[in-house]
Design a protein around this motif. Sequence first.
Motif, PDB file in Angstrom:
ATOM      1  N   GLY A  72       0.835  -1.208   0.000  1.00  0.00           N
ATOM      2  CA  GLY A  72       0.000   0.000   0.000  1.00  0.00           C
ATOM      3  C   GLY A  72       0.865   1.251   0.000  1.00  0.00           C
ATOM      4  O   GLY A  72       2.017   1.251  -0.396  1.00  0.00           O
ATOM      5  N   GLY A  73       0.321   2.347   0.450  1.00  0.00           N
ATOM      6  CA  GLY A  73       1.071   3.591   0.549  1.00  0.00           C
ATOM      7  C   GLY A  73       1.235   4.293  -0.783  1.00  0.00           C
ATOM      8  O   GLY A  73       0.760   3.846  -1.825  1.00  0.00           O
ATOM      9  N   ASP A  74       1.966   5.419  -0.727  1.00  0.00           N
ATOM     10  CA  ASP A  74       2.146   6.223  -1.924  1.00  0.00           C
ATOM     11  C   ASP A  74       3.500   6.015  -2.593  1.00  0.00           C
ATOM     12  O   ASP A  74       3.773   6.606  -3.626  1.00  0.00           O
ATOM     13  N   GLY A  75       4.356   5.197  -2.016  1.00  0.00           N
ATOM     14  CA  GLY A  75       5.642   4.869  -2.615  1.00  0.00           C
ATOM     15  C   GLY A  75       6.738   5.890  -2.389  1.00  0.00           C
ATOM     16  O   GLY A  75       7.881   5.661  -2.765  1.00  0.00           O
ATOM     17  N   LYS A  76       6.427   7.011  -1.761  1.00  0.00           N
ATOM     18  CA  LYS A  76       7.426   8.067  -1.573  1.00  0.00           C
ATOM     19  C   LYS A  76       8.537   7.654  -0.609  1.00  0.00           C
ATOM     20  O   LYS A  76       9.662   8.120  -0.735  1.00  0.00           O
ATOM     21  N   LEU A  77       8.239   6.786   0.352  1.00  0.00           N
ATOM     22  CA  LEU A  77       9.243   6.358   1.321  1.00  0.00           C
ATOM     23  C   LEU A  77       9.881   5.023   0.973  1.00  0.00           C
ATOM     24  O   LEU A  77      10.791   4.572   1.676  1.00  0.00           O
ATOM     25  N   ASP A  78       9.428   4.393  -0.101  1.00  0.00           N
ATOM     26  CA  ASP A  78       9.949   3.093  -0.501  1.00  0.00           C
ATOM     27  C   ASP A  78      11.167   3.299  -1.406  1.00  0.00           C
ATOM     28  O   ASP A  78      11.043   3.849  -2.505  1.00  0.00           O
ATOM     29  N   PRO A  79      12.361   2.861  -0.971  1.00  0.00           N
ATOM     30  CA  PRO A  79      13.557   3.074  -1.798  1.00  0.00           C
ATOM     31  C   PRO A  79      13.506   2.336  -3.141  1.00  0.00           C
ATOM     32  O   PRO A  79      14.093   2.797  -4.116  1.00  0.00           O
ATOM     33  N   LEU A  80      12.802   1.221  -3.210  1.00  0.00           N
ATOM     34  CA  LEU A  80      12.688   0.509  -4.483  1.00  0.00           C
ATOM     35  C   LEU A  80      11.860   1.307  -5.494  1.00  0.00           C
ATOM     36  O   LEU A  80      12.145   1.270  -6.691  1.00  0.00           O
TER      37      LEU A  80
END
Length: 92
Positions: A72-80
Amino acid sequence: MPPRALVTLRFGPYRSCGVLEHRPFRLHGLQAVLQAEGHQLILEKIPDWNNVELIVNGETVFQCNINDLDFGGDGKLDPLCEEARIAVLNAY
Protein backbone atom coordinates in the motif's frame (compact mmCIF):
# COMPACT_ATOMS: atom_id res chain seq x y z
CA MET A 1 13.33 9.34 -21.63
CA PRO A 2 10.35 11.57 -22.39
CA PRO A 3 8.36 12.48 -19.28
CA ARG A 4 5.32 10.59 -20.57
CA ALA A 5 6.70 7.17 -21.38
CA LEU A 6 4.58 4.07 -21.85
CA VAL A 7 5.73 1.67 -19.12
CA THR A 8 4.68 -2.00 -18.97
CA LEU A 9 4.58 -3.19 -15.38
CA ARG A 10 4.73 -7.00 -15.39
CA PHE A 11 4.08 -8.79 -12.11
CA GLY A 12 3.83 -12.38 -11.02
CA PRO A 13 1.82 -14.07 -8.29
CA TYR A 14 3.00 -14.20 -4.71
CA ARG A 15 1.99 -16.25 -1.71
CA SER A 16 -0.07 -14.56 1.01
CA CYS A 17 -1.99 -16.40 3.73
CA GLY A 18 -1.09 -19.67 2.02
CA VAL A 19 -2.71 -18.69 -1.29
CA LEU A 20 -0.71 -18.02 -4.46
CA GLU A 21 -2.38 -15.30 -6.56
CA HIS A 22 -1.69 -12.25 -8.69
CA ARG A 23 -2.32 -9.34 -6.32
CA PRO A 24 -1.67 -5.72 -7.34
CA PHE A 25 -1.79 -4.35 -3.78
CA ARG A 26 1.99 -4.20 -3.36
CA LEU A 27 2.22 -2.27 -6.62
CA HIS A 28 0.13 0.73 -5.52
CA GLY A 29 3.14 2.77 -4.36
CA LEU A 30 5.13 1.99 -7.51
CA GLN A 31 2.15 2.91 -9.68
CA ALA A 32 1.64 6.18 -7.78
CA VAL A 33 5.30 7.21 -8.16
CA LEU A 34 5.38 6.48 -11.89
CA GLN A 35 2.01 8.10 -12.60
CA ALA A 36 3.09 11.20 -10.66
CA GLU A 37 5.96 11.49 -13.15
CA GLY A 38 3.39 11.46 -15.99
CA HIS A 39 4.05 7.92 -17.26
CA GLN A 40 1.28 5.69 -18.61
CA LEU A 41 1.20 2.20 -17.13
CA ILE A 42 0.08 -1.11 -18.54
CA LEU A 43 -0.30 -3.88 -15.95
CA GLU A 44 0.50 -7.33 -17.24
CA LYS A 45 0.30 -10.59 -15.29
CA ILE A 46 3.16 -13.06 -15.74
CA PRO A 47 3.60 -16.60 -14.40
CA ASP A 48 6.95 -15.93 -12.65
CA TRP A 49 6.47 -16.04 -8.87
CA ASN A 50 7.38 -12.95 -6.81
CA ASN A 51 8.66 -11.03 -9.83
CA VAL A 52 8.14 -7.40 -10.89
CA GLU A 53 9.54 -6.00 -14.14
CA LEU A 54 9.33 -2.55 -15.68
CA ILE A 55 9.65 -2.49 -19.46
CA VAL A 56 10.19 0.66 -21.51
CA ASN A 57 10.54 0.48 -25.31
CA GLY A 58 10.78 -3.31 -25.15
CA GLU A 59 13.72 -3.23 -22.72
CA THR A 60 13.57 -4.39 -19.09
CA VAL A 61 14.85 -1.40 -17.11
CA PHE A 62 14.01 -2.54 -13.58
CA GLN A 63 13.35 -5.85 -11.82
CA CYS A 64 12.70 -6.77 -8.18
CA ASN A 65 10.96 -9.19 -5.85
CA ILE A 66 7.35 -8.10 -5.29
CA ASN A 67 7.64 -8.94 -1.58
CA ASP A 68 10.36 -6.29 -1.21
CA LEU A 69 7.92 -3.50 -2.15
CA ASP A 70 6.04 -1.76 0.66
CA PHE A 71 2.38 -2.81 0.96
CA GLY A 72 0.00 0.00 0.00
CA GLY A 73 1.07 3.59 0.55
CA ASP A 74 2.15 6.22 -1.92
CA GLY A 75 5.64 4.87 -2.62
CA LYS A 76 7.43 8.07 -1.57
CA LEU A 77 9.24 6.36 1.32
CA ASP A 78 9.95 3.09 -0.50
CA PRO A 79 13.56 3.07 -1.80
CA LEU A 80 12.69 0.51 -4.48
CA CYS A 81 10.05 2.84 -5.93
CA GLU A 82 12.65 5.61 -6.16
CA GLU A 83 15.10 3.22 -7.82
CA ALA A 84 12.41 2.20 -10.33
CA ARG A 85 11.53 5.85 -11.05
CA ILE A 86 15.17 6.63 -11.83
CA ALA A 87 15.50 3.51 -14.01
CA VAL A 88 12.50 4.59 -16.11
CA LEU A 89 13.83 8.14 -16.31
CA ASN A 90 17.20 6.88 -17.59
CA ALA A 91 15.69 4.42 -20.11
CA TYR A 92 16.39 4.98 -23.79
